[in-house]
Write a protein that holds these residues in place. Sequence first.
Motif, PDB file in Angstrom:
ATOM      1  N   ALA A   1       0.833  -1.206   0.000  1.00  0.00           N
ATOM      2  CA  ALA A   1       0.000   0.000   0.000  1.00  0.00           C
ATOM      3  C   ALA A   1       0.866   1.254   0.000  1.00  0.00           C
ATOM      4  O   ALA A   1       0.562   2.239  -0.685  1.00  0.00           O
ATOM      5  N   ALA A   2       1.965   1.215   0.765  1.00  0.00           N
ATOM      6  CA  ALA A   2       2.861   2.380   0.807  1.00  0.00           C
ATOM      7  C   ALA A   2       3.498   2.615  -0.551  1.00  0.00           C
ATOM      8  O   ALA A   2       3.604   3.756  -1.023  1.00  0.00           O
TER       9      ALA A   2
ATOM     10  N   HIS B   1       2.260   1.713  -3.363  1.00  0.00           N
ATOM     11  CA  HIS B   1       1.177   2.171  -4.230  1.00  0.00           C
ATOM     12  C   HIS B   1       0.951   3.668  -4.054  1.00  0.00           C
ATOM     13  O   HIS B   1       0.769   4.421  -5.023  1.00  0.00           O
ATOM     14  N   ALA B   2       0.964   4.120  -2.794  1.00  0.00           N
ATOM     15  CA  ALA B   2       0.769   5.542  -2.515  1.00  0.00           C
ATOM     16  C   ALA B   2       1.872   6.383  -3.150  1.00  0.00           C
ATOM     17  O   ALA B   2       1.613   7.444  -3.710  1.00  0.00           O
ATOM     18  N   ASP B   3       3.108   5.884  -3.072  1.00  0.00           N
ATOM     19  CA  ASP B   3       4.223   6.606  -3.684  1.00  0.00           C
ATOM     20  C   ASP B   3       4.046   6.697  -5.198  1.00  0.00           C
ATOM     21  O   ASP B   3       4.318   7.736  -5.809  1.00  0.00           O
TER      22      ASP B   3
END
Length: 299
Positions: A85-86, A88-90
């Motif tokens: 998820a991290a 993906h956020a980046d």
Amino acid sequence: MNDPLGPLCSIGELARRTGLTVKAIRFYSDRGIVPPTGRSPAGYRLFGADALARLDLVRTLRELGVGLADIRKVVARELSLSEVAAAHADALAVQIRTLRLRHAVLTAVARRDSSPEEMDLMHRLARLSADERRRLIDDFLDSVFAGSAGSGAFVGIRRSFTPELPDNPEPEQITAWVELAELSQDGEFRAVVRRLVEHLEAEQAGARGGGPRPGLVPAVRELVGPVLAAGIEPGDGAAAPVVEALLAHDVHVLTRLEAVNDPRRERYTELLAVINGWPAPESLAPVLDWAVEALRVRG
């Protein structure tokens, strides 16, 4: 297995939940990018909850133009769901910045009815890295502050002319940056700013030698503001004392004010304020227009 909310799902259920085709998921699975968690008694692939996040990440990376080889390297680290998820956020942050840049360029093109060559220039300016932006602005400032930037007074002035685009700029800051960068490459504008710097140099030299007091623009604002507010026209007889005071301040006052009154100078300061997040600058155009016209009438 049949419960879509359960811990494992089939490739068909995964396709329905992600919007990808079964063929696409099988493709990513065969290449080890989204490996199955297990197999059903009939030998069909089963996927865990992390496959949803992985597939979302893969789709985002693919939309950003990342190749399969690099995607495989990302997922080969066996990231946890939170780590995926991290990442993906980046990836989305990069995508957002790219979209903002595109939006800024297209908005500028639409407003200005730009030619294809101008659009290409604006697009390249918007995509510059932080280091490339700094070099471009340094080239502009070096050319207009040549021989002056080393003195203490001009260090601060140069800094006040320097745009600092934030790491996560707002769309209007990007649009302002593109326009300012293009303006900084205008040879005529560079000449105007260089003349302003030369006038400041002469002003400071005069102050040190006991000559005219520094601060032409503040003086113009102080002298012209009241008569402008009173509705006195530049050609009126009542304007004569103001004109004489301006001429007493500097015999070259008309030439200097014409340079200061160049609309590109004011536009640069407006764009600079947007980029740096400063308050909008006060427009000097009304007092400068009045002063220039009055001096021309005086002859």
